[in-house]
Design an enzyme around this catalytic site. Sequence first.
Site, short mmCIF file in Angstrom:
data_model
loop_
_atom_site.label_atom_id
_atom_site.label_comp_id
_atom_site.label_asym_id
_atom_site.label_seq_id
_atom_site.Cartn_x
_atom_site.Cartn_y
_atom_site.Cartn_z
N ARG A 188 -2.82 20.54 -56.19
CA ARG A 188 -2.98 20.42 -54.74
C ARG A 188 -3.00 21.79 -54.11
NH1 ARG A 188 1.26 17.59 -51.57
NH2 ARG A 188 2.66 18.52 -53.11
N SER A 216 4.56 24.17 -62.50
CA SER A 216 5.53 23.29 -63.18
C SER A 216 5.35 23.26 -64.69
CB SER A 216 5.44 21.88 -62.59
OG SER A 216 5.76 21.91 -61.22
N ASP A 265 9.36 22.95 -58.42
CA ASP A 265 9.46 21.97 -57.34
C ASP A 265 10.90 21.76 -56.86
OD1 ASP A 265 10.24 20.78 -59.70
OD2 ASP A 265 9.10 18.95 -59.42
#
Length: 502
Positions: A113, A182, A235
């Site tokens: 994203r 991540s 995150d």
Amino acid sequence: MEKTMVKATVAVVATTAVVVSGVILYQKLNRKKEGDAKLARAEEMVEELERTCASPLERLRQLADAMEVEMHAGLASEGGSRLKMLLSYVDSLPTGDEEGLFYALDLGGTNFRVLRVQLGGKEKHILKQESKEVSIPPHIMTGSSGELFGFIASELAKFVAAEGEEFQVFDGRQRELGFTFSFPVRQSSITSGTLIKWTKGFSIEDAVGADVVAELTAAMDKQGLDMHVTALINDTVGTLAGGRYYDQDVTVAVILGTGTNAAYVEKANNIPKWHGLLPKSGEMVINMEWGNFKSSNLPITEFDRALDEESLNPGEQIYEKLISGMYLGDIVRRVLLKMAEEAELFGDTIPSKLRVPFILRSHDISSMHHDISPDLKVVATKLKENLGVINTSFETRKTVVQVCDIITRRAAQLAAAGIAGVLKKLGTDPSSVNHQRRVVAIDGGLFEHNKVFKNCLERTLSQLLGEEASRFVEVTLANDGSGVGAALIAASHSQYSRRGEL
């Protein structure tokens, strides 16, 4: 003579009918006994599962203590604990005063994203935000580093080009980006980190050992994109930033979704393995990587051991395998399979799908667990859709719900013990004299969508902290740490604010 024969025939028929009725009655009784025996065995197995998953408060307190001990060990030296206790190099979190336009890139799987967030300061907070999700073509996931980061930079450039007039960059300044990556990295500063290995289907050999920020920056330069990567985070750290943006008492962040992790704000002088200059803030966000926590007090069953042995990383991430959404459904499946084999829970034929790993997902477990219909209709539907099981009895459906309940509540209690351990490290526990308000920000579908899990976690945490200490602790839902949280950390670590220009 004929009358005698008729009477004899009638007598034989009557006798035969009695015998047949007796046989039928015997068969019914026998079936009832068999059914009762199977039901009794199923009930026995549920009781055994409940016993082996039991997490009484004393055991949970011992787990909280063990978590605190491991935290100290992980801060003392590299490799000193099963908890990595990684330095995030984030030494300041958002205050809510941040202003301007900041971007975020969230790369953690087969999609990524890109986001832009316009911040309006203390009074207006987030004025506007936009995002776009992009699928990564399979050939790029196994190609070269240049191809991957080139593709990402190209999509990022398109996204920037579509920036509307309502988004404003201060004159003379570069756009700044928070990069959520991540995958396992060895971070050496807030703007650098080398890739240790790929996961989640990626296999790009020339990227391993490379600085992912440098790779992205080079790709953006080729696109002519004037953008500075201000922060490289994960995150959990982003969740902490998102929570802190709205509430300055947020000091702990936890992910409880497909996977699990925790981050918190530590005093820099409490980190013996830190050898650099202490940050001006005197603080450092620690990425615990707590999924690898392990203790002899964890209530591990035969089903957990089997799942671990058959996993891609046996012996690792034990805590995560007990509490995260990725694994809860499969633990339930393993329990139901044994009950089908030993107690004929679903009849005399074992559903073939019940042997398929991960056929049950955490959202399936949650749906069945939250079924409040009188006949447990949702459970019947889920069993039919996922396992191909039809015509289940109410008793069977009730047993399935019991299994879901035991596994879910154990997960929530163990998660609460972990949080209690972190809070104890920070000085919040029943023995503390001077309490201060602390807020735990939690992100993840398991916490957000499973009410039984959420309520059990909150109740257990209060019990562990005690009535007095729990009055100073709040648990709050925080969303999108990997996106908005990354943009907020980019803002709090802006190259311009650090020069005193903000």
